[in-house]
Write an enzyme that holds these catalytic residues in place. Structure first.
Site, mmCIF file in Angstrom:
data_model
loop_
_atom_site.group_PDB
_atom_site.id
_atom_site.type_symbol
_atom_site.label_atom_id
_atom_site.label_comp_id
_atom_site.label_asym_id
_atom_site.label_seq_id
_atom_site.Cartn_x
_atom_site.Cartn_y
_atom_site.Cartn_z
ATOM 1 N N GLU A 110 17.250 -26.396 22.065
ATOM 2 C CA GLU A 110 18.318 -25.740 22.823
ATOM 3 C C GLU A 110 17.747 -24.913 23.971
ATOM 4 O O GLU A 110 16.671 -24.348 23.868
ATOM 5 C CB GLU A 110 19.137 -24.847 21.896
ATOM 6 C CG GLU A 110 19.914 -25.663 20.875
ATOM 7 C CD GLU A 110 20.829 -24.822 20.010
ATOM 8 O OE1 GLU A 110 21.963 -25.258 19.787
ATOM 9 O OE2 GLU A 110 20.423 -23.747 19.546
ATOM 10 N N CYS A 123 16.566 -19.702 29.750
ATOM 11 C CA CYS A 123 15.794 -19.330 28.560
ATOM 12 C C CYS A 123 15.261 -20.626 27.940
ATOM 13 O O CYS A 123 16.026 -21.439 27.425
ATOM 14 C CB CYS A 123 16.725 -18.579 27.603
ATOM 15 S SG CYS A 123 15.941 -18.100 26.072
ATOM 16 N N CYS A 130 10.242 -22.901 14.619
ATOM 17 C CA CYS A 130 9.179 -21.904 14.794
ATOM 18 C C CYS A 130 8.471 -21.695 13.462
ATOM 19 O O CYS A 130 9.123 -21.601 12.424
ATOM 20 C CB CYS A 130 9.778 -20.587 15.277
ATOM 21 S SG CYS A 130 8.544 -19.290 15.513
ATOM 22 N N CYS A 134 10.354 -15.313 11.016
ATOM 23 C CA CYS A 134 10.886 -13.936 10.990
ATOM 24 C C CYS A 134 12.205 -13.981 10.227
ATOM 25 O O CYS A 134 13.018 -14.894 10.423
ATOM 26 C CB CYS A 134 11.093 -13.415 12.405
ATOM 27 S SG CYS A 134 9.542 -13.377 13.330
ATOM 28 N N CYS A 137 15.797 -14.182 12.100
ATOM 29 C CA CYS A 137 15.956 -15.099 13.243
ATOM 30 C C CYS A 137 16.398 -16.500 12.794
ATOM 31 O O CYS A 137 15.811 -17.070 11.873
ATOM 32 C CB CYS A 137 14.627 -15.171 13.980
ATOM 33 S SG CYS A 137 14.570 -16.418 15.283
ATOM 34 N N GLU A 175 7.417 -20.026 19.263
ATOM 35 C CA GLU A 175 6.476 -18.980 19.652
ATOM 36 C C GLU A 175 5.538 -19.551 20.730
ATOM 37 O O GLU A 175 4.641 -20.350 20.428
ATOM 38 C CB GLU A 175 5.686 -18.521 18.408
ATOM 39 C CG GLU A 175 4.498 -17.633 18.701
ATOM 40 C CD GLU A 175 4.792 -16.456 19.636
ATOM 41 O OE1 GLU A 175 5.766 -15.725 19.404
ATOM 42 O OE2 GLU A 175 4.039 -16.281 20.609
ATOM 43 N N SER A 206 7.766 -14.245 26.097
ATOM 44 C CA SER A 206 8.028 -13.344 24.967
ATOM 45 C C SER A 206 7.266 -13.830 23.735
ATOM 46 O O SER A 206 7.314 -15.003 23.388
ATOM 47 C CB SER A 206 9.533 -13.334 24.677
ATOM 48 O OG SER A 206 9.800 -12.577 23.531
ATOM 49 N N SER A 229 7.781 -8.809 21.005
ATOM 50 C CA SER A 229 8.872 -8.496 20.075
ATOM 51 C C SER A 229 8.333 -7.556 19.011
ATOM 52 O O SER A 229 7.746 -7.986 18.026
ATOM 53 C CB SER A 229 9.404 -9.793 19.449
ATOM 54 O OG SER A 229 9.885 -10.629 20.473
ATOM 55 N N ASN A 305 22.063 -9.870 16.737
ATOM 56 C CA ASN A 305 23.122 -10.888 16.772
ATOM 57 C C ASN A 305 23.192 -11.547 15.407
ATOM 58 O O ASN A 305 22.224 -12.191 14.993
ATOM 59 C CB ASN A 305 22.798 -11.956 17.823
ATOM 60 C CG ASN A 305 22.804 -11.393 19.225
ATOM 61 O OD1 ASN A 305 23.742 -10.724 19.637
ATOM 62 N ND2 ASN A 305 21.726 -11.614 19.957
ATOM 63 N N CYS A 348 20.236 -14.214 21.768
ATOM 64 C CA CYS A 348 18.872 -14.084 21.234
ATOM 65 C C CYS A 348 18.829 -14.347 19.745
ATOM 66 O O CYS A 348 19.588 -13.768 18.982
ATOM 67 C CB CYS A 348 18.385 -12.651 21.392
ATOM 68 S SG CYS A 348 17.852 -12.264 22.998
HETATM 69 N N1 SAH Z 1 9.027 -16.238 19.410
HETATM 70 C C1 SAH Z 1 9.119 -15.383 20.531
HETATM 71 C C2 SAH Z 1 10.165 -15.824 21.533
HETATM 72 C C3 SAH Z 1 11.476 -16.313 20.990
HETATM 73 S S1 SAH Z 1 12.455 -15.148 20.093
HETATM 74 C C4 SAH Z 1 9.371 -13.952 20.101
HETATM 75 O O1 SAH Z 1 9.641 -13.722 18.932
HETATM 76 O O2 SAH Z 1 9.243 -13.072 20.962
HETATM 77 C C5 SAH Z 1 13.202 -14.232 21.407
HETATM 78 C C6 SAH Z 1 13.695 -12.825 21.043
HETATM 79 O O3 SAH Z 1 14.856 -12.883 20.212
HETATM 80 C C7 SAH Z 1 12.674 -11.983 20.264
HETATM 81 O O4 SAH Z 1 12.533 -10.734 20.878
HETATM 82 C C8 SAH Z 1 13.330 -11.819 18.894
HETATM 83 O O5 SAH Z 1 12.915 -10.621 18.290
HETATM 84 C C9 SAH Z 1 14.784 -11.859 19.261
HETATM 85 N N2 SAH Z 1 15.675 -12.211 18.144
HETATM 86 C C10 SAH Z 1 15.441 -13.090 17.164
HETATM 87 N N3 SAH Z 1 16.505 -13.168 16.333
HETATM 88 C C11 SAH Z 1 17.438 -12.307 16.821
HETATM 89 C C12 SAH Z 1 18.770 -11.965 16.438
HETATM 90 N N4 SAH Z 1 19.348 -12.543 15.407
HETATM 91 N N5 SAH Z 1 19.423 -11.035 17.180
HETATM 92 C C13 SAH Z 1 18.852 -10.490 18.274
HETATM 93 N N6 SAH Z 1 17.623 -10.813 18.704
HETATM 94 C C14 SAH Z 1 16.913 -11.700 17.986
HETATM 95 FE FE1 SF4 Z 2 9.817 -17.403 15.844
HETATM 96 FE FE2 SF4 Z 2 10.399 -15.486 17.651
HETATM 97 FE FE3 SF4 Z 2 12.236 -16.264 15.832
HETATM 98 FE FE4 SF4 Z 2 10.106 -14.897 15.035
HETATM 99 S S1 SF4 Z 2 11.715 -14.137 16.425
HETATM 100 S S2 SF4 Z 2 10.933 -16.729 14.027
HETATM 101 S S3 SF4 Z 2 8.540 -15.656 16.377
HETATM 102 S S4 SF4 Z 2 11.381 -17.517 17.452
#
Ligand code: SAH
Ligand code: SF4
Length: 355
Positions: A110, A123, A130, A134, A137, A175, A206, A229, A305, A348
């Site tokens: 996406e 984006c 990934c 996390c 996420c 990532e 990021s 992050s 979110n 995000c």
């Molecule tokens: N893997 C990289 C880039 C993709 S994630 C990273 O983690 O930085 C992009 C951003 O979305 C990150 O800052 C992450 O912390 C944030 N993110 C992930 N899940 C989210 C959610 N459910 N609500 C808000 N931000 C979120």
């Molecule tokens: Fe991967 Fe970034 Fe989501 Fe963590 S926040 S699972 S590093 S995409």
């Protein structure tokens, strides 16, 4: 550039189509090698790059600047692949669009496009899924399928046609620093005038924080912005949310970030997803401001979110503002990101593809 691994570095002999080389994702040095092998002048590499990236052409016949003979030779040994748009969703609440692309092996990714006045931000995803898992996420929850190639990363921009994109964020699925070579190559193409011509200061990478790769990035001659992050003020909370923190705890991560700032003379952004009752207390705010004291940075607060099936919640507007106010004045540069595209799961951390 690892020439050995580059498809263009293989001996080039005109063969059947199954063996043809995909040019999308190759860059000047690869094209020079390819043209050299074809007995052509290396300067044509720049023209070829410009046709493929700046003009988005996929048919050699349209590359009128190149001789007929060269176009014929190219079509015998190479092709220009494209990712396929399978679905487009427009957010009703604000102005953002989400695109679902299918890759040549059937995997799906996406991409999100967002408007804010004259600023048009894309984006981009760098992996299918990934591996970092996390816990908050959606992408982390779907697991890891594979890395994207440089061609697939860049094609998310090209496939949308001329959208007057002004900013690029590598914040979609995946990532980026765990797909280092392809991501950096894609960034070089995005940055270059024979590519997509986006200035380095308008490209943000990021990362969840991979210290050795942050140090490597500091050595690249790229003026991209770095966002980390952070998401938690202590190792305890961070390891709970981001398992990678067990391998690289905050001290190690911050040392790498400080090294990056020193080497590049550029400040960084810490992203902090504010999650109700997890990392949003006054104590957390105080600890966060202590943690990053003296680091040249900006903090970007992202209200959580919600993701179906995950147990986390978004704090209320007042709670988020209270958290922000606690950071002030110790951390003067705090921004609050208004998420775009929540209704189409394009905000995000809401990107996930089901196959
Ligand atoms: N893997 C990289 C880039 C993709 S994630 C990273 O983690 O930085 C992009 C951003 O979305 C990150 O800052 C992450 O912390 C944030 N993110 C992930 N899940 C989210 C959610 N459910 N609500 C808000 N931000 C979120
Ligand atoms: Fe991967 Fe970034 Fe989501 Fe963590 S926040 S699972 S590093 S995409």
């Amino acid at each position: 550039m690892d020439r050995k691994k580059s498809p263009a570095a293989k001996a080039i002999t005109p063969t059947d189509s199954a063996e043809k080389i995909n040019l999308k994702g190759l860059w000047i040095e690869d094209f020079e090698k390819l043209l050299g092998d074809l007995g052509e002048k290396r300067y044509k590499a720049r023209q070829l790059a410009s046709w493929i990236y700046a003009k988005g052409v996929t048919d050699f016949a349209q590359m009128t600047e190149l001789s007929k003979d060269l176009r014929k030779k190219l079509s015998q040994i190479a092709f220009i692949d494209s990712i396929r748009l399978v679905k487009r969703q427009v957010s009703q609440k604000d102005i953002s669009e989400k695109f679902l692309f299918q890759l040549s092996d059937g995997e799906k990714i996406e991409t999100v496009l967002m408007w804010e006045g004259k600023r048009v931000t894309i984006c981009l995803s760098t992996q299918v899924g990934c591996p970092l898992g996390c816990t908050f996420c959606a992408t982390g929850e779907m697991g890891f399928k594979r890395n994207l190639t440089a061609g697939e990363i860049i094609d998310q921009m090209i496939a949308l046609g001329d959208r007057h994109i002004t900013h690029v964020v590598l914040m979609g699925m995946g990532e980026p620093l765990l797909n280092y070579d392809h991501t950096i190559k894609a960034v070089r193409i995005i940055n270059n005038e024979m590519g997509l011509s986006i200035a380095g200061k308008r490209i943000t990478l990021s990362t969840a924080g991979i210290p050795p790769m942050i140090e490597k990035l500091a050595e690249e001659k790229l003026k991209v912005r770095l966002a980390i992050s952070l998401n938690a003020p202590t190792d305890n909370i961070r390891s709970e949310l981001m398992p990678i923190n067990k391998k690289y705890p905050l001290k190690v991560l911050l040392d790498a970030v400080k090294h990056f700032i020193k080497e590049t003379r550029r400040g960084v952004t810490f992203e902090y997803v504010v999650i109700k009752d997890v990392n949003d207390s006054e104590k957390d705010a105080l600890e966060l401001s202590k943690l990053i004291r003296g680091v040249r940075c900006k903090i970007n607060l992202i209200p959580y979110n919600p993701v179906p099936d995950l147990p986390y919640r978004k704090p209320s507007e007042e709670e988020i503002l209270a958290f922000r106010d606690c950071l002030y004045p110790r951390c003067p540069a705090v921004t609050l990101r208004r998420s775009k595209g929540e209704d189409i799961f394009a905000a995000c951390g809401q990107l996930r593809t089901l196959s």
